[in-house]
Design an enzyme around this catalytic site. Structure first.
Site, PDB file in Angstrom:
ATOM      1  N   TRP A  23    -133.109 -60.667 -53.227  1.00  0.00           N
ATOM      2  CA  TRP A  23    -132.232 -59.503 -53.176  1.00  0.00           C
ATOM      3  C   TRP A  23    -130.843 -59.894 -52.673  1.00  0.00           C
ATOM      4  O   TRP A  23    -130.724 -60.670 -51.736  1.00  0.00           O
ATOM      5  CB  TRP A  23    -132.807 -58.432 -52.249  1.00  0.00           C
ATOM      6  CG  TRP A  23    -134.138 -57.894 -52.639  1.00  0.00           C
ATOM      7  CD1 TRP A  23    -135.337 -58.153 -52.034  1.00  0.00           C
ATOM      8  CD2 TRP A  23    -134.418 -56.973 -53.701  1.00  0.00           C
ATOM      9  NE1 TRP A  23    -136.341 -57.448 -52.650  1.00  0.00           N
ATOM     10  CE2 TRP A  23    -135.812 -56.714 -53.677  1.00  0.00           C
ATOM     11  CE3 TRP A  23    -133.635 -56.332 -54.666  1.00  0.00           C
ATOM     12  CZ2 TRP A  23    -136.436 -55.853 -54.574  1.00  0.00           C
ATOM     13  CZ3 TRP A  23    -134.255 -55.478 -55.560  1.00  0.00           C
ATOM     14  CH2 TRP A  23    -135.631 -55.248 -55.517  1.00  0.00           C
ATOM     15  N   GLU A  66    -142.551 -53.850 -42.756  1.00  0.00           N
ATOM     16  CA  GLU A  66    -143.710 -53.219 -43.396  1.00  0.00           C
ATOM     17  C   GLU A  66    -143.416 -51.729 -43.540  1.00  0.00           C
ATOM     18  O   GLU A  66    -143.283 -51.013 -42.544  1.00  0.00           O
ATOM     19  CB  GLU A  66    -144.971 -53.453 -42.569  1.00  0.00           C
ATOM     20  CG  GLU A  66    -146.172 -52.609 -42.968  1.00  0.00           C
ATOM     21  CD  GLU A  66    -146.514 -52.710 -44.437  1.00  0.00           C
ATOM     22  OE1 GLU A  66    -146.587 -51.643 -45.104  1.00  0.00           O
ATOM     23  OE2 GLU A  66    -146.697 -53.853 -44.936  1.00  0.00           O
ATOM     24  N   SER A  67    -143.331 -51.248 -44.777  1.00  0.00           N
ATOM     25  CA  SER A  67    -142.899 -49.870 -45.020  1.00  0.00           C
ATOM     26  C   SER A  67    -143.801 -48.838 -44.362  1.00  0.00           C
ATOM     27  O   SER A  67    -143.323 -47.815 -43.859  1.00  0.00           O
ATOM     28  CB  SER A  67    -142.809 -49.601 -46.519  1.00  0.00           C
ATOM     29  OG  SER A  67    -144.086 -49.654 -47.143  1.00  0.00           O
ATOM     30  N   ARG A  84    -141.709 -64.818 -48.670  1.00  0.00           N
ATOM     31  CA  ARG A  84    -140.738 -64.132 -49.529  1.00  0.00           C
ATOM     32  C   ARG A  84    -139.890 -63.154 -48.726  1.00  0.00           C
ATOM     33  O   ARG A  84    -140.276 -62.713 -47.652  1.00  0.00           O
ATOM     34  CB  ARG A  84    -141.474 -63.394 -50.660  1.00  0.00           C
ATOM     35  CG  ARG A  84    -142.043 -64.343 -51.712  1.00  0.00           C
ATOM     36  CD  ARG A  84    -142.858 -63.578 -52.741  1.00  0.00           C
ATOM     37  NE  ARG A  84    -144.082 -63.047 -52.151  1.00  0.00           N
ATOM     38  CZ  ARG A  84    -144.663 -61.919 -52.521  1.00  0.00           C
ATOM     39  NH1 ARG A  84    -144.113 -61.175 -53.452  1.00  0.00           N
ATOM     40  NH2 ARG A  84    -145.783 -61.520 -51.956  1.00  0.00           N
ATOM     41  N   PHE A  85    -138.745 -62.821 -49.278  1.00  0.00           N
ATOM     42  CA  PHE A  85    -137.772 -61.977 -48.601  1.00  0.00           C
ATOM     43  C   PHE A  85    -137.844 -60.563 -49.184  1.00  0.00           C
ATOM     44  O   PHE A  85    -137.246 -60.279 -50.222  1.00  0.00           O
ATOM     45  CB  PHE A  85    -136.371 -62.558 -48.771  1.00  0.00           C
ATOM     46  CG  PHE A  85    -136.300 -64.031 -48.438  1.00  0.00           C
ATOM     47  CD1 PHE A  85    -136.389 -64.460 -47.127  1.00  0.00           C
ATOM     48  CD2 PHE A  85    -136.172 -64.972 -49.445  1.00  0.00           C
ATOM     49  CE1 PHE A  85    -136.339 -65.810 -46.812  1.00  0.00           C
ATOM     50  CE2 PHE A  85    -136.118 -66.320 -49.146  1.00  0.00           C
ATOM     51  CZ  PHE A  85    -136.212 -66.739 -47.824  1.00  0.00           C
ATOM     52  N   THR A  86    -138.582 -59.701 -48.502  1.00  0.00           N
ATOM     53  CA  THR A  86    -138.895 -58.383 -49.039  1.00  0.00           C
ATOM     54  C   THR A  86    -138.059 -57.279 -48.394  1.00  0.00           C
ATOM     55  O   THR A  86    -137.458 -57.465 -47.342  1.00  0.00           O
ATOM     56  CB  THR A  86    -140.390 -58.062 -48.832  1.00  0.00           C
ATOM     57  OG1 THR A  86    -140.674 -58.072 -47.417  1.00  0.00           O
ATOM     58  CG2 THR A  86    -141.278 -59.082 -49.525  1.00  0.00           C
ATOM     59  N   CYS A 118    -137.174 -50.158 -55.327  1.00  0.00           N
ATOM     60  CA  CYS A 118    -138.470 -50.502 -54.717  1.00  0.00           C
ATOM     61  C   CYS A 118    -139.197 -49.277 -54.176  1.00  0.00           C
ATOM     62  O   CYS A 118    -138.652 -48.559 -53.335  1.00  0.00           O
ATOM     63  CB  CYS A 118    -138.214 -51.496 -53.582  1.00  0.00           C
ATOM     64  SG  CYS A 118    -139.672 -51.848 -52.585  1.00  0.00           S
TER      65      CYS A 118
END
Length: 367
Positions: free
Chosen positions: A79, A173-174, A155-157, A46
């Site tokens: 994931w 949040e990246s 969703r599972f991010t 990712c």
């Protein structure tokens, strides 16, 4: 990043908004800096999670904030981790492995496998396909979301920045996470050379924010809007837009190389040019994680195929190779096998046969 994506009635891709947006600071009433309190859950495939791994390494936080890696294959449940508790033996071995100076990722190679055909989607190679989840024995990233919020319905991010003390997600949040890691919050736990690293210096912040803004919408997310487009007209518009903005990046970098050459009488492979200012910044990190995936994946998988970076953008290509070959934080957090296998095996609507292309060869050219 998730296997499923939202699509509007016009066939355009819509990205989910992150749900957990807390920070870490000495002033925060709950999430205060501490060594070993926080844990990072990532995917090596990712690009958004990759940002956090690079920043973690550059800031010297690999021994301060631990890390677990999910499997490259994203199935219908999201994931997953490996169930390797019985084989792990000693948790300290695990921690030591993931806390080295290069960012804890030791799978980087100069080239990928000569064959992907024998690698199955349910492969169980510990520290190659994934790690386990060492704290709760969880099987899925979704378990962390439900532990934080039993009513969670999105969703599972990844990435996920987790607090082991309160047992909840601090942030998913990246862009927030890399700012948290870059802040001075953890300075007391790192060496002097890392305290001096500032990826968002105050005098460059407006320019970094402006650069990030158009790069995110038109390049970082632009490749997804291109690849996940469900109507030809939308695809053509988005693909054209991606390359118009790659042209913009190329122009910025080419002008910087010309200036450097004029000042120094030449440019060699060890003289880096950066996206903003004359130092490595967050802008380089956020752009890198898309550009490093461009030739291996986005050209063929997302049909971003006007040209490749290596063939069509000489100055962007040199900028990319300088970052990869001259900085371990970039090189050793880049896993081309995870990148290729994830996209081509997980996006079944785009690649229903699940055949992973071997090229380009090599994954990245030498300087």
């Amino acid at each position: 990043m998730s296997k499923q994506w939202a699509s509007s009635n016009n066939g355009a891709f819509k990205r989910q908004v992150s749900s957990f947006r807390e920070t870490i600071s000495k002033q925060h009433p709950i999430y205060k800096p501490a060594k070993g309190r926080y844990w990072l859950y990532v995917s090596l495939a990712c690009p958004w999670a990759h940002r956090t791994l690079i920043t973690r390494a550059l800031k010297g936080l690999t021994s301060v904030i631990g890390c677990s890696v999910v499997h490259w294959h994203l199935d219908e449940k999201g994931w997953r981790f490996l169930d390797m508790g019985k084989q792990l033996g000693d948790e300290n071995d695990f921690l030591e492995h993931w806390h080295d100076a290069a960012g804890g990722i030791k799978t980087a190679k100069d080239d990928t496998s000569t064959s992907f055909a024998s690698i199955k989607n349910d492969s169980q190679r510990f520290m190659v396909d994934a790690t386990n989840e060492p704290h709760y024995g969880y099987q899925r990233i979704s378990d962390l979301y439900y532990k934080s919020d039993p009513q969670y319905s999105a969703r599972f991010t990844v990435p996920v920045l987790w607090d082991l003390e309160t047992q909840t997600i601090v942030n998913n949040e990246s862009s927030d996470i890399i700012r948290i890691l870059n802040s001075s919050a953890f300075d007391e736990f790192v060496g002097e050379k890392y305290k001096k690293v500032d990826l968002v210096p105050e005098h460059l912040k407006p320019e970094i924010d402006a650069f990030n803004s158009w790069v995110y919408d038109n390049i970082n997310n632009g490749v997804y809007k291109t690849g996940f487009a469900e109507k030809a007209k939308v695809y053509e518009s988005e693909a054209t837009n991606v390359f118009e903005h790659l042209d913009k990046v190329e122009k910025i970098l080419s002008e910087k190389y010309v200036d450097l050459k004029a000042k120094n009488g030449g440019v060699d492979g060890k003289q880096n040019i950066f996206a903003v200012g004359d130092q490595l910044t967050e802008a380089d990190i956020r752009l890198y994680t898309t550009i490093i995936r461009f030739d291996p994946v986005y050209v063929q998988h997302f049909k971003c195929n006007f040209t490749t970076i290596r063939d069509g953008y000489p100055f962007t290509h040199l900028w990319l190779r300088n970052l990869y070959w001259n900085n371990d934080a970039f090189r050793y957090t880049t896993d081309f096998d995870h990148i290729k296998l994830h996209y081509t095996r997980s996006h079944t609507r785009i690649n229903p046969l699940g055949i992973t292309p071997l090229g380009p060869k090599p994954d990245i050219l030498p300087l």
